[in-house]
Scaffold this active site. Structure first.
Site, PDB file in Angstrom:
ATOM      1  N   ARG A 172      11.387  -1.398  10.961  1.00 19.11           N
ATOM      2  CA  ARG A 172      10.294  -1.040  11.879  1.00 19.11           C
ATOM      3  C   ARG A 172      10.207  -2.013  13.045  1.00 19.11           C
ATOM      4  O   ARG A 172      10.411  -3.218  12.867  1.00 19.11           O
ATOM      5  CB  ARG A 172       8.965  -1.058  11.113  1.00 19.11           C
ATOM      6  CG  ARG A 172       8.525   0.307  10.677  1.00 19.11           C
ATOM      7  CD  ARG A 172       7.377   0.291   9.716  1.00 19.11           C
ATOM      8  NE  ARG A 172       6.204  -0.442  10.161  1.00 19.11           N
ATOM      9  CZ  ARG A 172       5.052  -0.450   9.504  1.00 19.11           C
ATOM     10  NH1 ARG A 172       4.935   0.245   8.385  1.00 19.11           N
ATOM     11  NH2 ARG A 172       4.022  -1.130   9.946  1.00 19.11           N
TER      12      ARG A 172
ATOM     13  N   ARG B 266      -9.785   1.020   8.669  1.00 16.79           N
ATOM     14  CA  ARG B 266      -9.456  -0.387   8.952  1.00 16.79           C
ATOM     15  C   ARG B 266     -10.573  -1.102   9.689  1.00 16.79           C
ATOM     16  O   ARG B 266     -10.425  -2.276  10.029  1.00 16.79           O
ATOM     17  CB  ARG B 266      -8.209  -0.472   9.828  1.00 16.79           C
ATOM     18  CG  ARG B 266      -6.968  -0.167   9.071  1.00 16.79           C
ATOM     19  CD  ARG B 266      -5.774  -0.581   9.880  1.00 16.79           C
ATOM     20  NE  ARG B 266      -4.646   0.144   9.385  1.00 16.79           N
ATOM     21  CZ  ARG B 266      -3.472  -0.399   9.126  1.00 16.79           C
ATOM     22  NH1 ARG B 266      -3.262  -1.651   9.363  1.00 16.79           N
ATOM     23  NH2 ARG B 266      -2.509   0.336   8.662  1.00 16.79           N
TER      24      ARG B 266
ATOM     25  N   LYS C  34       0.836  -1.213   0.000  1.00 19.07           N
ATOM     26  CA  LYS C  34       0.000   0.000   0.000  1.00 19.07           C
ATOM     27  C   LYS C  34       0.870   1.261   0.000  1.00 19.07           C
ATOM     28  O   LYS C  34       0.648   2.186  -0.766  1.00 19.07           O
ATOM     29  CB  LYS C  34      -0.936   0.018   1.224  1.00 19.07           C
ATOM     30  CG  LYS C  34      -1.850  -1.188   1.336  1.00 19.07           C
ATOM     31  CD  LYS C  34      -2.777  -1.092   2.527  1.00 19.07           C
ATOM     32  CE  LYS C  34      -2.090  -1.094   3.876  1.00 19.07           C
ATOM     33  NZ  LYS C  34      -1.395  -2.355   4.221  1.00 19.07           N
TER      34      LYS C  34
HETATM   35  P1  AP5 Z   1       4.853  -1.625   1.824  1.00 23.49           P
HETATM   36  O1  AP5 Z   1       4.504  -0.799   0.639  1.00 23.49           O
HETATM   37  O2  AP5 Z   1       5.654  -0.982   2.905  1.00 23.49           O
HETATM   38  O3  AP5 Z   1       3.554  -2.366   2.392  1.00 23.49           O
HETATM   39  P2  AP5 Z   1       2.300  -1.780   3.170  1.00 23.49           P
HETATM   40  O4  AP5 Z   1       1.083  -2.454   2.612  1.00 23.49           O
HETATM   41  O5  AP5 Z   1       2.311  -0.284   3.175  1.00 23.49           O
HETATM   42  O6  AP5 Z   1       2.602  -2.403   4.582  1.00 23.49           O
HETATM   43  P3  AP5 Z   1       2.540  -1.806   6.061  1.00 23.49           P
HETATM   44  O7  AP5 Z   1       3.242  -2.812   6.912  1.00 23.49           O
HETATM   45  O8  AP5 Z   1       3.037  -0.397   6.129  1.00 23.49           O
HETATM   46  O9  AP5 Z   1       1.041  -1.845   6.332  1.00 23.49           O
HETATM   47  P4  AP5 Z   1       0.389  -1.955   7.695  1.00 23.49           P
HETATM   48  O10 AP5 Z   1      -0.995  -1.774   7.272  1.00 23.49           O
HETATM   49  O11 AP5 Z   1       0.663  -3.155   8.510  1.00 23.49           O
HETATM   50  O12 AP5 Z   1       1.128  -0.843   8.560  1.00 23.49           O
HETATM   51  P5  AP5 Z   1       0.797   0.661   8.879  1.00 23.49           P
HETATM   52  O13 AP5 Z   1       2.045   1.410   8.896  1.00 23.49           O
HETATM   53  O14 AP5 Z   1      -0.312   1.161   8.026  1.00 23.49           O
HETATM   54  O15 AP5 Z   1       5.653  -2.915   1.276  1.00 23.49           O
HETATM   55  C1  AP5 Z   1       6.189  -3.875   2.180  1.00 23.49           C
HETATM   56  C2  AP5 Z   1       7.570  -4.335   1.679  1.00 23.49           C
HETATM   57  O16 AP5 Z   1       7.418  -5.037   0.447  1.00 23.49           O
HETATM   58  C3  AP5 Z   1       8.558  -3.191   1.385  1.00 23.49           C
HETATM   59  O17 AP5 Z   1       9.837  -3.606   1.785  1.00 23.49           O
HETATM   60  C4  AP5 Z   1       8.483  -3.004  -0.133  1.00 23.49           C
HETATM   61  O18 AP5 Z   1       9.709  -2.524  -0.670  1.00 23.49           O
HETATM   62  C5  AP5 Z   1       8.198  -4.436  -0.593  1.00 23.49           C
HETATM   63  N1  AP5 Z   1       7.364  -4.466  -1.802  1.00 23.49           N
HETATM   64  C6  AP5 Z   1       6.327  -3.650  -2.117  1.00 23.49           C
HETATM   65  N2  AP5 Z   1       5.790  -3.999  -3.300  1.00 23.49           N
HETATM   66  C7  AP5 Z   1       6.495  -5.080  -3.720  1.00 23.49           C
HETATM   67  C8  AP5 Z   1       6.418  -5.920  -4.882  1.00 23.49           C
HETATM   68  N3  AP5 Z   1       5.518  -5.714  -5.830  1.00 23.49           N
HETATM   69  N4  AP5 Z   1       7.291  -6.949  -4.988  1.00 23.49           N
HETATM   70  C9  AP5 Z   1       8.215  -7.180  -4.023  1.00 23.49           C
HETATM   71  N5  AP5 Z   1       8.360  -6.428  -2.906  1.00 23.49           N
HETATM   72  C10 AP5 Z   1       7.501  -5.388  -2.765  1.00 23.49           C
HETATM   73  O19 AP5 Z   1       0.208   0.527  10.365  1.00 23.49           O
HETATM   74  C11 AP5 Z   1       1.044   0.207  11.454  1.00 23.49           C
HETATM   75  C12 AP5 Z   1       0.238   0.163  12.750  1.00 23.49           C
HETATM   76  O20 AP5 Z   1      -0.361   1.451  13.000  1.00 23.49           O
HETATM   77  C13 AP5 Z   1      -0.942  -0.820  12.769  1.00 23.49           C
HETATM   78  O21 AP5 Z   1      -0.527  -2.121  13.103  1.00 23.49           O
HETATM   79  C14 AP5 Z   1      -1.830  -0.167  13.852  1.00 23.49           C
HETATM   80  O22 AP5 Z   1      -1.346  -0.434  15.145  1.00 23.49           O
HETATM   81  C15 AP5 Z   1      -1.661   1.319  13.571  1.00 23.49           C
HETATM   82  N6  AP5 Z   1      -2.680   1.830  12.628  1.00 23.49           N
HETATM   83  C16 AP5 Z   1      -2.459   2.280  11.364  1.00 23.49           C
HETATM   84  N7  AP5 Z   1      -3.610   2.644  10.785  1.00 23.49           N
HETATM   85  C17 AP5 Z   1      -4.588   2.433  11.692  1.00 23.49           C
HETATM   86  C18 AP5 Z   1      -6.000   2.592  11.671  1.00 23.49           C
HETATM   87  N8  AP5 Z   1      -6.660   3.052  10.597  1.00 23.49           N
HETATM   88  N9  AP5 Z   1      -6.700   2.247  12.777  1.00 23.49           N
HETATM   89  C19 AP5 Z   1      -6.076   1.797  13.872  1.00 23.49           C
HETATM   90  N10 AP5 Z   1      -4.734   1.606  13.960  1.00 23.49           N
HETATM   91  C20 AP5 Z   1      -4.000   1.916  12.875  1.00 23.49           C
END
Ligand code: AP5
Length: 223
Positions: free
Chosen positions: A161, A89, A14
């Site tokens: 992270r 979410r 994402k």
């Molecule tokens: P990346 O693009 O970083 O993936 P992502 O989907 O953004 O993953 P996140 O881990 O950031 O999502 P998340 O939803 O768990 O975390 P968030 O920060 O939102 O890609 C991942 C890896 O793959 C990278 O190394 C990239 O280079 C590689 N990659 C990408 N595309 C590729 C491809 N095509 N082929 C190969 N490799 C590839 O949330 C963190 C925490 O915050 C949550 O756990 C929660 O506690 C809190 N939080 C956030 N939002 C909310 C909400 N709305 N409500 C409540 N709590 C929340």
């Protein structure tokens, strides 16, 4: 105007695709995870509250994240569109978002669901590295920086992270399945959901997404 939600489990890409969409369409990328991590780094009251949830892979309470998004969407830069990464979410967050947008006479135009098998997600998250300065995402194998440990864009130091460890990744996936997957049906019923196979090169997936967004649009790069 593109008012986009990027939906999908942790590590599906994402943030990676969101950054490319931001650069192509010149609209802000609102990443809830980035906003919360910045608050944690700065040690604000929000950051202190959020950290305890994030470290366990649990969701931060709805009222907290809805408040943040509500404020952010009022920004002048959101008047020409926006990309939401990691929000909503839960159904409660989705309903709150709808109310917030309604007040401003806006609505979501696209919900892009990225789909990637779980073993690939674990590979992606365990090799992910992020820039301490600009937040750009890399992968040790799939998307490595030109210089080890340094960001290509700004030269910042790369880090892993806290929640990208095996135990927390599993917890985040469980939380996604129990609390976020109901959004798939929610947006499907509204006719907004588009599924995108997230297993391909980053560029290949980006093309799939932009094709969806630009269907029926004659001037795609200048919406
Ligand atoms: P990346 O693009 O970083 O993936 P992502 O989907 O953004 O993953 P996140 O881990 O950031 O999502 P998340 O939803 O768990 O975390 P968030 O920060 O939102 O890609 C991942 C890896 O793959 C990278 O190394 C990239 O280079 C590689 N990659 C990408 N595309 C590729 C491809 N095509 N082929 C190969 N490799 C590839 O949330 C963190 C925490 O915050 C949550 O756990 C929660 O506690 C809190 N939080 C956030 N939002 C909310 C909400 N709305 N409500 C409540 N709590 C929340």
């Amino acid at each position: 105007m593109y008012n986009i939600i990027l939906l999908g489990p942790p590590g599906v890409g994402k943030g990676t695709q969101g950054a490319r969409l931001r650069d192509r369409y010149h609209i802000p990328l609102i990443s809830m995870g980035d906003i919360l991590r910045e608050a944690v780094r700065e040690g604000t009251p929000l950051g202190k509250e959020a950290k305890s949830y994030m470290d366990k892979g649990e969701l931060v309470p709805d009222d907290v994240v809805v408040g943040i998004v509500g404020e952010r969407l009022k920004g002048e830069d959101c008047s020409r569109g926006f990309i939401l990464d990691g929000f909503p979410r839960t159904i409660a967050q989705a309903e709150a978002l709808e109310r917030l947008l309604e007040k401003e006479g806006k609505e979501i135009t696209h919900v892009i669901l990225l789909d990637v098998p779980e073993d690939e997600i674990i590979r992606r998250l365990s090799g992910r590295r992020l820039c301490k300065v600009c937040g750009a995402a890399y992968h040790l194998v799939f998307n490595p920086p030109k210089e080890e440990g340094r960001c290509d864009r700004c030269g910042g130091e790369l880090y892993q992270r806290d929640d990208d460890n095996e135990e927390t990744i599993k917890a985040r996936l469980e939380v996604y399945h129990s609390q976020t997957t109901p959004l798939v049906e929610y947006y499907e019923k509204k006719g907004l959901l588009r599924r995108v196979d997230g297993v391909d090169t980053i560029e290949g997936i980006f093309e799939r997404i932009t094709r969806i967004l630009e269907e029926g649009n004659n001037s795609p790069k200048n919406p």
